[in-house]
Structure formats: structure tokens, C-alpha cells
Scaffold this motif. Structure first.
Motif, PDB file in Angstrom:
ATOM      1  N   ARG A 191     109.296 -33.621 184.023  1.00 54.30           N
ATOM      2  CA  ARG A 191     108.388 -33.873 182.897  1.00 54.30           C
ATOM      3  C   ARG A 191     109.194 -34.471 181.760  1.00 54.30           C
ATOM      4  N   GLY A 192     108.652 -35.524 181.155  1.00 53.24           N
ATOM      5  CA  GLY A 192     109.260 -36.122 179.970  1.00 53.24           C
ATOM      6  C   GLY A 192     110.555 -36.843 180.272  1.00 53.24           C
ATOM      7  N   THR A 193     111.151 -37.332 179.230  1.00 51.77           N
ATOM      8  CA  THR A 193     112.457 -38.000 179.314  1.00 51.77           C
ATOM      9  C   THR A 193     113.391 -37.343 178.312  1.00 51.77           C
ATOM     10  N   PRO A 194     114.680 -37.237 178.665  1.00 45.76           N
ATOM     11  CA  PRO A 194     115.631 -36.572 177.758  1.00 45.76           C
ATOM     12  C   PRO A 194     115.631 -37.216 176.374  1.00 45.76           C
ATOM     13  N   ALA A 195     115.583 -36.393 175.350  1.00 41.50           N
ATOM     14  CA  ALA A 195     115.631 -36.897 173.976  1.00 41.50           C
ATOM     15  C   ALA A 195     117.080 -37.197 173.596  1.00 41.50           C
ATOM     16  N   PRO A 196     117.300 -38.176 172.720  1.00 39.88           N
ATOM     17  CA  PRO A 196     118.674 -38.478 172.281  1.00 39.88           C
ATOM     18  C   PRO A 196     119.212 -37.371 171.386  1.00 39.88           C
ATOM     19  N   PRO A 213     113.751 -13.479 200.410  1.00 35.79           N
ATOM     20  CA  PRO A 213     114.845 -14.451 200.513  1.00 35.79           C
ATOM     21  C   PRO A 213     115.902 -14.323 199.420  1.00 35.79           C
ATOM     22  N   ALA A 214     117.146 -14.561 199.826  1.00 34.64           N
ATOM     23  CA  ALA A 214     118.218 -14.743 198.845  1.00 34.64           C
ATOM     24  C   ALA A 214     118.010 -16.082 198.137  1.00 34.64           C
ATOM     25  N   MET A 215     118.496 -16.196 196.902  1.00 40.18           N
ATOM     26  CA  MET A 215     118.366 -17.433 196.147  1.00 40.18           C
ATOM     27  C   MET A 215     119.635 -17.701 195.351  1.00 40.18           C
ATOM     28  N   ALA A 216     119.997 -18.965 195.265  1.00 41.22           N
ATOM     29  CA  ALA A 216     121.089 -19.423 194.402  1.00 41.22           C
ATOM     30  C   ALA A 216     120.506 -20.445 193.436  1.00 41.22           C
ATOM     31  N   ILE A 217     120.768 -20.281 192.148  1.00 44.35           N
ATOM     32  CA  ILE A 217     120.146 -21.117 191.119  1.00 44.35           C
ATOM     33  C   ILE A 217     121.217 -21.627 190.158  1.00 44.35           C
ATOM     34  N   ASP A 218     121.232 -22.923 189.912  1.00 46.70           N
ATOM     35  CA  ASP A 218     122.112 -23.547 188.920  1.00 46.70           C
ATOM     36  C   ASP A 218     121.250 -24.114 187.797  1.00 46.70           C
ATOM     37  N   LEU A 219     121.612 -23.808 186.566  1.00 50.72           N
ATOM     38  CA  LEU A 219     120.881 -24.307 185.405  1.00 50.72           C
ATOM     39  C   LEU A 219     121.820 -25.078 184.479  1.00 50.72           C
ATOM     40  N   GLU A 220     121.275 -26.140 183.879  1.00 55.54           N
ATOM     41  CA  GLU A 220     121.994 -26.917 182.872  1.00 55.54           C
ATOM     42  C   GLU A 220     121.040 -27.226 181.729  1.00 55.54           C
ATOM     43  N   ALA A 221     121.577 -27.280 180.528  1.00 59.23           N
ATOM     44  CA  ALA A 221     120.777 -27.671 179.369  1.00 59.23           C
ATOM     45  C   ALA A 221     121.606 -28.550 178.443  1.00 59.23           C
ATOM     46  N   ASP A 222     121.047 -29.704 178.093  1.00 63.59           N
ATOM     47  CA  ASP A 222     121.612 -30.537 177.034  1.00 63.59           C
ATOM     48  C   ASP A 222     121.008 -30.067 175.720  1.00 63.59           C
ATOM     49  N   VAL A 223     121.832 -29.759 174.734  1.00 67.63           N
ATOM     50  CA  VAL A 223     121.327 -29.234 173.471  1.00 67.63           C
ATOM     51  C   VAL A 223     121.796 -30.104 172.308  1.00 67.63           C
ATOM     52  N   VAL A 237     117.086 -27.193 173.029  1.00 69.86           N
ATOM     53  CA  VAL A 237     117.158 -27.870 174.319  1.00 69.86           C
ATOM     54  C   VAL A 237     116.510 -29.248 174.242  1.00 69.86           C
ATOM     55  N   LEU A 238     117.251 -30.264 174.658  1.00 70.07           N
ATOM     56  CA  LEU A 238     116.730 -31.630 174.748  1.00 70.07           C
ATOM     57  C   LEU A 238     116.384 -31.989 176.186  1.00 70.07           C
ATOM     58  N   ALA A 239     117.135 -31.462 177.126  1.00 70.66           N
ATOM     59  CA  ALA A 239     116.876 -31.720 178.541  1.00 70.66           C
ATOM     60  C   ALA A 239     117.308 -30.499 179.342  1.00 70.66           C
ATOM     61  N   TRP A 240     116.508 -30.161 180.332  1.00 69.96           N
ATOM     62  CA  TRP A 240     116.728 -28.950 181.132  1.00 69.96           C
ATOM     63  C   TRP A 240     116.774 -29.357 182.596  1.00 69.96           C
TER      64      TRP A 240
END
Length: 704
Positions: free
Chosen positions: A278-283, A396-406, A412-415
Motif C-alpha cells: 500500500r502506498g509509496t515510501p515518503a521521502p 505452525p512455527a513462524m519467523a518474521i523480519d520487520l524493517e521500518a524507515d523513519v 514510520v515512512l515505510a514498513w
């Protein structure tokens, strides 16, 4: 108000008579395709029926689901029973009321609009004209539902929205309720399955003749590696199964993963990917933050092991089960035994409470398979504790990686969200081959299929709640469903939402602290959902939340978690209070929840509390244990769950509302896990990102 379109369950089952029967003895018999699992759904549905028909609760009798007689509403799951079955019954009862009032009006030459109903009595200006019971006529309801029927206004409700005591609780507390485990049928025999020592074991040989010679043994049955006994008594069946098991020679192979390396193992498996953006990363990005979170395989750990009864008459089966989907089970039994579904009747009988796909369907297959070898005698099969822990599907087991540009303020600008997980759905009745455990061990076995995920429109699986509810400028989510997993994985309460919300809400706390902001204020600043904001503000008031921008680090702490279940269901916010010494102790949970119109407020609170307690157990204690060959959780010593001395105090705030009702059963799971994890960080200043939050995890985090 009126219904412009029929509810989905009613579109699939339009005949009014399949839902409702008005008897001349003064009661209404109601049939739903949703089943009672201890969640109180039959009580809530009876309130909806009583409200719309103008009855007292005592005049409504809910009947158990039976194939061929009850509506086919697929599976009782996803916190959808009130939304689906409740909406259907509301319309059915409104149309039934209109039909009966029209008949009474015609009989008495009055206008139907002038009539009212009170406790089933049809009144004209307070004067009794007739009643449902006087007019009881099956032909009146032998019609299809039609749209546009006027429904009672929410503002006029006197039953729905008010607490109602559950009629089953006293009998259950005092041991008088007849669960499926207590069911006794004439000439009933008892069966046991001799399980392999490991999931991929193959039976080479066994001494069937020696067991057949034992007193009380009716039959010893074998088909490939599916092996079992039938005896006159439960004790005889246990002895025979134990002797038969000792005589077996198996070939085993190591096919299970390294329990200490689930993340790299999951990431190494072939997979399909579901992506949504959804959306585009904000500058304006100033920095990028990253974190990884992990959830192990989890067991259902039902207190009462699965049980079923089956009778084979030579051409047809009758099966008694606590399955969550009697029609789906019937379809898989038909596939497994090569029978038309019309020759199989499946009856729901309450069993031990369970949220998700446990062993109830598998033990029904076991009972039917053994009963086929003993025509004319009902066979009861009771799983052992080891059967239940080691052989029912695992969450189920789960592995999750998260990143956020701030940006410079830490907003948060992009997730970005990346996850790896086996499928969360292996329930019966949804594929071309049965998913019933025993059918995979026959000499000519049915194909072992991988678990799948439901489409996002139906709630998803590993992707459930992966897209954040916050008003970020953009997000980019990729959820990988891995295949080739040697364990049977399937639905466990909240599915992927538990791990996804745990990860998202833990990361939100990390971002808030990195920005030097209070975790509550940080969330509110990036949330434009008014009902979401309201539950956060309500739980802050209830808990006496005090703003802070860093961990207390004094051994006690508070943490916050929030989500809207599936991003389409109930809103829930949790504040956890913990103390950490030799282990984590959850002292108190403050919860605010918005389920729209709460049909039974007490029932909603019970569901929210129950979900929070199960989440507490998962968060602190639970992980499936196995080596490279065998499952190791054969009892409570190996697989501990939350016990009464460690139950936290819980307070639940229900948000007022008249909006459409939303399910409560799974809304509190993810927020509770995140709130506890965030509270542990507040208490220690150390972030633990892998569940469960046991002492060894905390020590590892401190060392890191």
C-alpha cells in the motif's frame, strides 16, 4: 431496519425449516451449523432467536449440529459464529415471526401490523389472540428465506446486549454434563489405535494372533501401518493395545528439523509467496530499524484428549464427534472409505474445549475405521494424552523480519514485513484427498498434503494481521508459505495473527523507544482508526497508564499491545503488568475490546479472558519438543501449560456500541503476547524477540 440481502450462511442454506422448528408444546427448536466448543455460542445464538421471535430464553432449545438435518455452515472457526450464524438466525426468526403474525391476522381478520409477540403469545393491544404454539405448522416454515424482512431495532432489544447466565455451566462444574467422553451406546465396544513411534515410521511386523487370543478382544485390525484393537471393555482395549505395541517392529527415519534451528530451516524450504503493498515510501528517511521475531511450533494441549464413537451398519456409518465441522468431516470420511456422503451421518457432541484443528477429526476416522471391522457394534475410541500431544496437528512455527524507515521524529515512512511459515489450514473436507491422520498410514495411503492458507478475503493464514493497521505512508508485506514440512500443521487459535501481532506490536515499542516517545502516544500519533484509538485510550485509563520514554528496568514493568483481529474483526488493546525474577510472572492484564454489539456481554468478557490466558501460556511456556525422529511431548511434564497459581488478574472493558456484532474468541491473543513481551522489556531493559519468554531466552538476550 431491513435486510437488503440475505446473510451468507442463509444464502447457502435458505430453507427456514432447516434452521427453526416451532413445536406445539411451547418451545422453539433451533439448529445452527456452528457448534459449541465451550465458547458459549449456543447461548448467544439463543439470545438472538429469543429477541427476534419475542420469546423468553427458556423457550429456545438449541440442538447439536447433525449432517443432513442442520444447516451446513462449514467450520466453527475464525470468531465468525455470531457474525455468520447469528446474522442468519436473526433473519430466519424475523421472517418466521412475520409468517406467524400474518397467519394469526388472517385467522382473526385483523391487520398484522397491529400485532405484537410476548413470550410467544400473539397479542392485539394487550389482548391474546393466539400463539406460536397454537399455530404450530411445519408447512409455514417450509419456505426459502427472502430479503427485505424487517428486523427488530437495536434500540428495542431486551434480550440481546444483556448478560445471560449460561445454562450449561452448573452441570459442567458439578460433573453432570454428558460430554462425548461420557457417551454410552448399547453394545458399545472400545477401540485403541497403536501409533507409530515417530511420524515417518513404517510397520514391519507385529504379533496379531497373540493379541487376538486375549480375553475380551473382539478384533485386531491392520492395514499397512494403521493398527488397532477392539475389545469389550476399555481396560481390555488398553491391555491389548499395549501388548500389540510391544510386539511391533518399526522402521524409523529422521525427518524432523533441528528444534534449535527453526528459523534457518523455515527459510531454507521451498515456498509460495503472498505479497501485498500500500502506498509509496515518503521521502525524508533518516534511519532504518530492523528486528526479527520467532514463534515455535505450539500444541493444542486440550485438557481432555480427543474421543469419538462410530457405528457401521454394513452399508452406512453413524459417527459421534466433537469436530468443529461435521459436514467437512463427513466429506473426508466419504473420501477415505469410498462412500457417498449420504451414507454417513455425523453428529456433534460436546467435548473438551479447543480452538483450532486438534485431534477430534482424526479420532473420528479411527473410530470409523475400527467400527468397519466390527459391523453392528458402536466402537468408542479415546486418545491418550500422548496421542493428543504428539499426533494432533501443531500450530505452525513462524519467523518474521520487520524493517521500518523513519523520519527525524521517529515516525514510520515505510514498513516492510517478511515472514516464513507452514500453512495454517489442513482441516478435513477442503481437498481432493482426506487429511485424516489414519488415512495416511494405510497400505495404500492417501497422499500426505501440505497445509494451506485460506484466501485473504476469508481471513488468511500465515498472513493474518501481517498488514499493519497504522496509517503508515506505505507498507510492503511478503508472507512465504513453506512446503515440505514433516509435521502436520493446521489451524490453532488466531492462526498467523498471534505471531504477526506479537512481532508488529513489539517492533512498535522498539520504534517508540528509539524515537524517545511514550509507546501509547507513539501508536496514537500514527493511527487514524477511531475505534482503534478508542480502545487504546480506554485501556490506558483502565490501567492508569503513565507516559514514559524508556524502560523502568527495576524487575517490574508494564507493556502495551494492540490489534484489530484480521483487520476486519474486533479491536483489542492490552496492558500487561509483569514481575521478572527467576521467571516471568504476569500479575495483571487490563483489556479494552470493541466487538460492536455484544450479544451477551458476560460471554464476550469470558472469551476475551480465555484468549488472554491461553496467550499468556503460549507466551511464557509453550513450545513443541522433538528430536530429529520423534515427538517428545508425551505428558504435561514435557509440555507445561499455565497453571492456576500463575493466572493473572484480568479486567475487561467492553466498549459500548450498536454496530454489527464481531467475534471475540481470538481478538485478545496477539495483543496479550505483545503486551507481555513489551512489559518484560520495561522490567529488564532487555528485548526478547523469540517465544516463549522462558528464563533461557532472557539470559540469551542479556548475554547478547
Amino acid at each position: 431496519m431491513s435486510a437488503d440481502a440475505l446473510p451468507a450462511s442463509l444464502q447457502a442454506n435458505p430453507r427456514l425449516s432447516s434452521w427453526l422448528r416451532i413445536a406445539s408444546d411451547g418451545h422453539v427448536a433451533v439448529s445452527s451449523g456452528k457448534v459449541e466448543l465451550g465458547q458459549g455460542i449456543l447461548g448467544a445464538l439463543s439470545q438472538i432467536v429469543a429477541e427476534e421471535l419475542g420469546l423468553r430464553i427458556g423457550q429456545v432449545r438449541m440442538t447439536g449440529a447433525v449432517t443432513g438435518a442442520s444447516p451446513d455452515e462449514a467450520v466453527t472457526s475464525g470468531s465468525l459464529s455470531v457474525q455468520h450464524s447469528g446474522a442468519a438466525l436473526r433473519h430466519v426468526c424475523a421472517q418466521a415471526r412475520a409468517l406467524y403474525l400474518a397467519r394469526a391476522a388472517a385467522d382473526h381478520a385483523v391487520d398484522a401490523a397491529d400485532l405484537q409477540v410476548a413470550a410467544g403469545e400473539i397479542l392485539l393491544g394487550g389482548r391474546r389472540l393466539s400463539s406460536y404454539w397454537d399455530l404450530a405448522d411445519p408447512a409455514l416454515l417450509d419456505v426459502d428465506a427472502v430479503p427485505g424482512i424487517p428486523l427488530r431495532r437495536v434500540g428495542d432489544y431486551t434480550v440481546v446486549g444483556f448478560p445471560q447466565a449460561r445454562g450449561d455451566i452448573a452441570d459442567k462444574v458439578f460433573g453432570e454434563f454428558v460430554f462425548i467422553h461420557d457417551l454410552v451406546l448399547p453394545r458399545m465396544a472400545h477401540g485403541r489405535i497403536v501409533r507409530p513411534p515417530s511420524p515417518d515410521a513404517v510397520l514391519d511386523s507385529c504379533d496379531e494372533d497373540a493379541v487376538r487370543a486375549l480375553d475380551g478382544v473382539i478384533a485386531v485390525l491392520r492395514d499397512g501401518s494403521q493398527l488397532g484393537v477392539v475389545a469389550e471393555s476399555e481396560a481390555s482395549a488398553e491391555r491389548a493395545a499395549a501388548k500389540l505395541g510391544k510386539s511391533c517392529a518399526w522402521t524409523e527415519r529422521g525427518s524432523l528439523p533441528d528444534a534449535a534451528g527453526l528459523r534457518p530451516w523455515l527459510q531454507s524450504l521451498p515456498s509460495t509467496v503472498l505479497e501485498f503493498r500500500r502506498g509509496t515510501p515518503a521521502p525524508g528517511t533518516v534511519r532504518t530499524l530492523r528486528a526479527s521475531y520467532d514463534k515455535p511450533f505450539i500444541r493444542h494441549a486440550a485438557i481432555g484428549p480427543s474421543c469419538a464413537l462410530a457405528l457401521f451398519g454394513g452399508e452406512a456409518f453413524e459417527v459421534w464427534t466433537h469436530s468443529q465441522g461435521v459436514y467437512n468431516l463427513r466429506r473426508d470420511l466419504g473420501l477415505a472409505f469410498g462412500l457417498a456422503t449420504e451414507r454417513i451421518r455425523v453428529r456433534h457432541v460436546q467435548g473438551a474445549g479447543c480452538y483450532g484443528h486438534n485431534g477430534a477429526d482424526d479420532v473420528a476416522y479411527d473410530a470409523a475405521w475400527l467400527a468397519r471391522g466390527c459391523p453392528g457394534r458402536p466402537v468408542r475410541v479415546q486418545w491418550s494424552r500422548a496421542d493428543e500431544l504428539c499426533w494432533s496437528p501443531v500450530g505452525p512455527a513462524m519467523a518474521i523480519d520487520l524493517e521500518a524507515d523513519v523520519d527525524g521524529a521517529g515516525r514510520v515512512l515505510a514498513w516492510r514485513h517478511r515472514s516464513w511459515s507452514p500453512g495454517h489450514g489442513l482441516r478435513p473436507g477442503r481437498g481432493a484427498t482426506p487429511t485424516l491422520l489414519g488415512s495416511w498410514y494405510l497400505a495404500e495411503p492417501f497422499e500426505r498434503v501440505d497445509a494451506v492458507d485460506a484466501p485473504r478475503a476469508a481471513g488468511g493464514g500465515g498472513d493474518r494481521n501481517a498488514d499493519p493497521l497504522y496509517a503508515f505512508a506505505s507498507y510492503d508485506v511478503a508472507c512465504r508459505r513453506v512446503v515440505g514440512v514433516p509435521m502436520r500443521t493446521s489451524a490453532l487459535r488466531a492462526l498467523g495473527a498471534f505471531a504477526n501481532v506479537f512481532a508488529i506490536e513489539s517492533f512498535m515499542d522498539e520504534l517508540a523507544l528509539a524515537a524517545g516517545e511514550d509507546p501509547l502516544a507513539y501508536r496514537l500519533a500514527q493511527l487514524d482508526d477511531p475505534r482503534g484509538r478508542a480502545v487504546l485510550e480506554a485501556v490506558a485509563v483502565a490501567s492508569g497508564w503513565e507516559p514514559r520514554a524508556g524502560p523502568a528496568g527495576e524487575g517490574t514493568g508494564r507493556g502495551l499491545g494492540f490489534a484489530r483481529y484480521k483487520n476486519t474483526g474486533a479491536w483489542c488493546a492490552v496492558v500487561a503488568e509483569v514481575r521478572v525474577d527467576e521467571r516471568v510472572r504476569v500479575l495483571r492484564l487490563h483489556i479494552a475490546v470493541d466487538v460492536g454489539l455484544a450479544v451477551n456481554p458476560d460471554g464476550v468478557r469470558q472469551q476475551i479472558e480465555g484468549g488472554a490466558l491461553q496467550a499468556t501460556s503460549w507466551t511464557l511456556l509453550e513450545a513443541a519438543h522433538f528430536d530429529r525422529t520423534r515427538m517428545l511431548d508425551t505428558g504435561w511434564e514435557a509440555y507445561p501449560i499455565l497453571r492456576f497459581p500463575d493466572v493473572p488478574r484480568i479486567g475487561v472493558v467492553l466498549m459500548p456500541g450498536s454496530a454489527p456484532s464481531l467475534g471475540a474468541g481470538e481478538a485478545s491473543l496477539g495483543p496479550t503476547a505483545a503486551a507481555i513481551a513489551n512489559a518484560v522489556h520495561d522490567a529488564l531493559g532487555v528485548r526478547v524477540r523469540a517465544l516463549p519468554l522462558g528464563p533461557e531466552r532472557i539470559v540469551q538476550a542479556m548475554d547478547a
